[in-house]
Design an enzyme around this catalytic site. Structure first.
Site, short mmCIF file in Angstrom:
data_model
loop_
_atom_site.label_atom_id
_atom_site.label_comp_id
_atom_site.label_asym_id
_atom_site.label_seq_id
_atom_site.Cartn_x
_atom_site.Cartn_y
_atom_site.Cartn_z
N ASP A 98 0.86 -1.17 0.00
CA ASP A 98 0.00 0.00 0.00
C ASP A 98 0.90 1.22 0.00
O ASP A 98 1.80 1.32 0.83
CB ASP A 98 -0.88 -0.03 1.27
N ASP A 198 -2.85 4.89 -2.12
CA ASP A 198 -3.82 5.43 -1.17
C ASP A 198 -4.10 6.92 -1.40
O ASP A 198 -3.17 7.70 -1.62
CB ASP A 198 -3.21 5.25 0.23
N GLU A 255 -6.46 4.52 -5.56
CA GLU A 255 -7.68 4.84 -4.81
C GLU A 255 -8.01 6.28 -5.17
O GLU A 255 -7.43 7.22 -4.65
CB GLU A 255 -7.45 4.72 -3.30
N HIS A 327 -11.50 -2.51 3.19
CA HIS A 327 -11.35 -2.26 4.62
C HIS A 327 -11.97 -0.95 5.06
O HIS A 327 -11.87 -0.59 6.23
CB HIS A 327 -9.86 -2.26 4.97
N ASP A 328 -12.57 -0.21 4.16
CA ASP A 328 -13.10 1.11 4.48
C ASP A 328 -14.62 1.19 4.54
O ASP A 328 -15.18 2.28 4.46
CB ASP A 328 -12.60 2.14 3.44
C1 GLC Z 1 -7.57 5.56 2.42
C2 GLC Z 1 -7.52 4.28 3.19
C3 GLC Z 1 -8.13 4.50 4.53
C4 GLC Z 1 -7.34 5.55 5.26
C5 GLC Z 1 -7.20 6.82 4.42
C6 GLC Z 1 -6.10 7.70 4.95
O1 GLC Z 1 -8.85 5.98 2.16
O2 GLC Z 1 -8.12 3.26 2.47
O3 GLC Z 1 -8.20 3.33 5.29
O4 GLC Z 1 -7.96 5.87 6.47
O5 GLC Z 1 -6.85 6.55 3.09
O6 GLC Z 1 -4.86 7.13 4.71
#
Ligand code: GLC
Ligand code: CA
Length: 557
Positions: A98, A198, A255, A327-328
Site C-alpha cells: 500500500d 492510497d 484509490e 477495509h473502508d
Molecule cells: C484511504 C484508506 C483508509 C485511510 C485513508 C487515509 O482511504 O483506504 O483506510 O484511512 O486513506 O490514509
C-alpha cells in the site's frame, strides 16, 4: 490495446491485522499470510494487496506511516516480508504494498525535524502556516474537525486532511517527491508486483489556501470543494509513473475518489498514470456530504445503474478494478443485498455480477466466505477513528445515542475489519490469544474450514468463478470482451453480455426473491456456471425463469 501481464489476474486484498495471527498476540502477521498462501493460490488469486505493514503508531491502523523502509514489529520483520514475496512468487502470486504518500505519521522523522526547525528543510516537507489566530482555510478533515493543528512548540499550524496524526506531505516540494520515488523503487527492487495507491487524489491542493462556503453548522467546508478546484495533479502522477512504476512494468491500482470523467484516459488509459483504479461509483452512490447518518441504502436498480455507467465509461479506455467491499466500509453482502437476499444464494449472485464484469476483480478477505457486517452493542465496541468521528457528527445533527449508533453501525469500517473467520473453533481460528477486534459472532456458521469441505459453499462458488475467468476457452471474452447491458430496463434483473469476436457470454442475475422471466437473445446455450443446480427454460418462448436470487452464466452455442 497493448496486452499487460496483469489484465487477466484476480486480485485479493489482505488487511494484515485481521488476517491470521501466528504468535497469539491477537494481531495478524506476515507469517500468518505466508501460512495462508496455499489457501489463496487454491482460490485462484494471482495478485495480493497488503494494507500497510510499515512501522506505524496505528492511529489510522497503519495508514499513518512512521518509516517507509521498516516493517512494523507487530507484523514481523523485513526477512518475513522478503520471504513472503519469494513464497508468493513461487505460487505465481505478485505482492502489492500500500503506497500511502499523501501523508505520513506525525512520528515520522521528517515531521519530528519539522517540529525542531520549522524554517529548516523539513519544514518544507509539510504545509506549515503561521498561526495568526485564524485558520489558513476552513477545510474539514475527513475524520472530523478542522484540518489544521498546531505544530507542537511552535507558532505554526500544519495541514492534515485526515487525522491530526497524519500530516500532509508537501508534493509541491521536489525533495519530497524524490524521497517518495526513491522509496517506491527500493520496494520494487525487492520484487514487488506493484502498489495500491492510497488517497492519491489528495496530493494536489488548491493553493493558496482559501475558504469555501461552509456546508455544516461547524463553519467548515468539505474537502471535496477543494478537490473540485485543484488542477494539475497529472504533472505529479506522470512524473511518479515515469520515475518508478514504468521502469518495472509494475501494476498499480489507484484509490481515486472525485476524479473528473474527462481525465479517465490519462489515469487508466494506455500509458495512464495507473494500471487501473477502483470503481467507487456504487460506494459513492450511498454517501452524503452530511455524513454516515444521512447515507442512503442502494437498491438493486441503483447498483445496476452504477456498474453499467462505469463499464461504459471505461470500455474504450482501460480497466476499472471492481470491488464490492474493502477495509473502508461495510461488508458487500450486507450492503448490496436486500435483507431477504443475504444468504448463500444471494452472495453467489452478487459475486457472479462482480466477477463477470469487465475489469480487474479485487476480492477482500472474507468476501469469498460471504462474511457479513458485525454487531455493535455500544459505541465502546468501535475502534475505528472514522466511525467515532461520524458518531459525533450524527449526534451533533440531533440523533440520539441509539440512533447514532445504529446509523454508524451500517457503514462502520470495523465491519470489514473483524478477524477473518477460518474455523468454527475459538476466535474463529484467527488467533490463539485475544483478537484486537472481536470476532463476528456468526463465525460458527460462516468460516473457511467448513466451506472448503462443502462443494456448494460460497467459497467453492468463488473458486469456480475465478477458474472460469482463467479458463483459456473463455478468457479472451471475459477479460477483453465488451460489456453490453441486456434487458437493462427490466426491474431487478441485472443482465449483460460479454462479447468478443469469437463468443457471446450472457450473465443473468435475478436481484430479488420473487421469480422473473428473462427472454434470451439466443436459442442454444450451455450453462457455464449457476448458483442453482438446474435451469428452468421454455424453448418455445426462448425464455428462462429465474428463481429467487438466481444467477446464470450462459455461453451461446
Ligand atoms: C484511504 C484508506 C483508509 C485511510 C485513508 C487515509 O482511504 O483506504 O483506510 O484511512 O486513506 O490514509
Ligand atoms: Ca501476531
Amino acid at each position: 490495446m497493448k496486452r499487460k501481464w496483469w489484465h487477466d489476474k484476480v486480485a485479493y486484498q489482505i488487511y494484515p491485522k485481521s488476517f491470521y495471527d501466528t504468535n497469539a498476540d491477537g494481531i495478524g502477521d506476515l507469517r500468518g499470510i505466508i501460512e495462508k498462501l496455499d489457501y489463496l493460490a487454491d482460490l485462484g488469486i494471482e495478485i495480493l494487496w497488503l494494507s500497510p505493514v510499515y512501522l506505524s503508531p496505528f492511529a489510522d491502523q497503519g495508514y499513518d506511516i512512521a518509516d517507509y523502509y521498516q516493517i512494523d514489529p507487530r507484523f514481523g520483520t523485513m526477512e518475513d516480508m522478503d520471504e513472503l514475496i519469494a513464497e508468493a512468487k513461487k505460487r505465481g502470486i505478485s505482492i502489492l504494498m500500500d503506497l500511502v504518500v499523501n501523508h505520513c505519521s506525525d512520528e515520522h522523522i521528517w515531521f519530528q525535524k519539522a517540529i525542531a526547525d520549522p524554517d529548516g528543510p523539513y519544514g518544507k516537507y509539510f504545509y506549515l502556516e503561521k498561526d495568526d489566530g485564524q485558520l489558513p482555510c476552513n477545510w474539514r478533515s475527513y475524520f472530523g474537525g478542522p484540518c489544521w493543528d498546531r505544530l507542537p512548540g511552535t507558532d505554526r499550524l500544519y495541514l492534515h486532511v485526515f487525522h491530526k496524526k497524519q500530516p500532509d506531505l508537501n508534493w509541491e516540494n521536489p525533495e519530497v517527491r524524490n524521497e517518495i520515488y526513491k522509496n517506491i523503487n527500493w520496494w520494487l527492487e525487492k520484487g514487488l508486483g506493484g502498489f495500491r495507491i492510497d488517497a492519491i487524489i489528495n496530493i494536489k491542493k488548491a493553493l493558496p489556501f482559501h475558504d469555501y462556503p461552509a456546508d455544516r453548522a461547524d463553519g467548515l467546508s468539505s474537502i471535496d470543494n477543494m478537490l473540485e478546484e485543484a488542477s494539475g495533479i497529472g504533472v505529479f502522477l506522470q512524473e511518479m509513473r515515469q520515475q518508478t512504476f514504468e521502469k518495472y512494468d509494475a501494476f498499480t491500482v489507484g484509490e481515486v475518489f472525485h476524479s473528473k470523467a474527462e481525465e479517465l484516459s490519462s489515469f487508466i488509459g494506455e500509458d495512464g498514470f495507473f494500471s487501473t483504479m477502483f470503481d467507487f461509483r456504487p460506494v459513492c452512490f450511498s454517501s452524503s456530504a452530511n455524513g454516515f447518518y444521512d447515507y442512503r441504502p442502494i437498491t438493486p436498480e441503483d447498483y445496476k445503474q452504477c456498474i453499467f455507467t462505469s463499464q461504459a465509461e471505461a470500455q474504450e479506455i482501460g480497466f476499472y478494478a471492481n470491488v464490492i467491499e474493502n477495509h473502508d466500509g461495510p461488508r458487500g453482502a450486507s450492503h448490496y443485498l436486500p435483507a431477504d437476499g443475504c444468504h448463500d444464494t444471494g452472495k453467489k449472485m452478487l459475486a457472479t455480477i462482480s466477477l463477470m464484469l469487465r475489469g480487474i476483480p479485487f476480492i477482500y478477505q472474507g468476501q469469498e466466505l460471504g462474511m457479513e457486517n458485525t454487531v455493535f452493542s455500544s459505541i465502546e465496541d468501535i475502534d475505528d477513528i472514522n466511525t467515532l468521528a461520524e458518531y459525533e457528527t450524527a449526534k451533533k445533527a440531533g440523533l440520539s445515542d441509539q440512533e447514532a449508533l445504529s446509523a454508524v453501525s451500517k457503514y462502520s469500517r470495523d465491519n470489514a475489519r473483524t478477524p477473518m473467520q477460518w474455523t468454527n473453533g475459538a476466535q474463529a481460528g484467527f488467533t490463539q490469544g485475544t483478537p484486537w477486534l472481536p470476532v463476528n459472532p456468526n463465525y460458527t456458521a460462516i468460516n473457511a474450514a467448513s466451506q472448503l469441505a462443502d462443494e456448494n459453499s460460497v467459497l467453492s462458488y468463488y473458486k469456480k468463478l475465478i477458474a472460469l475467468r482463467r479458463d483459456s476457452r473463455y478468457k479472451e471474452t471475459l477479460v477483453y470482451g465488451k460489456t453490453v447491458p441486456f434487458l437493462a430496463g427490466q426491474k431487478n434483473l441485472t443482465a449483460f453480455l460479454r462479447q468478443s469476436d469469437q463468443q457471446n457470454i450472457l450473465v443473468l442475475a435475478n436481484y430479488q426473491s420473487a421469480p422473473q422471466e428473462a427472454a434470451l437473445p439466443f436459442k442454444r446455450f450451455r450453462t457455464l456456471l449457476s448458483n442453482y443446480p438446474d435451469t428452468v427454460f421454455d424453448p418455445k418462448k426462448e425464455c428462462l425463469t429465474l428463481r429467487s436470487y438466481e444467477a446464470k452464466i450462459l455461453l451461446e452455442l
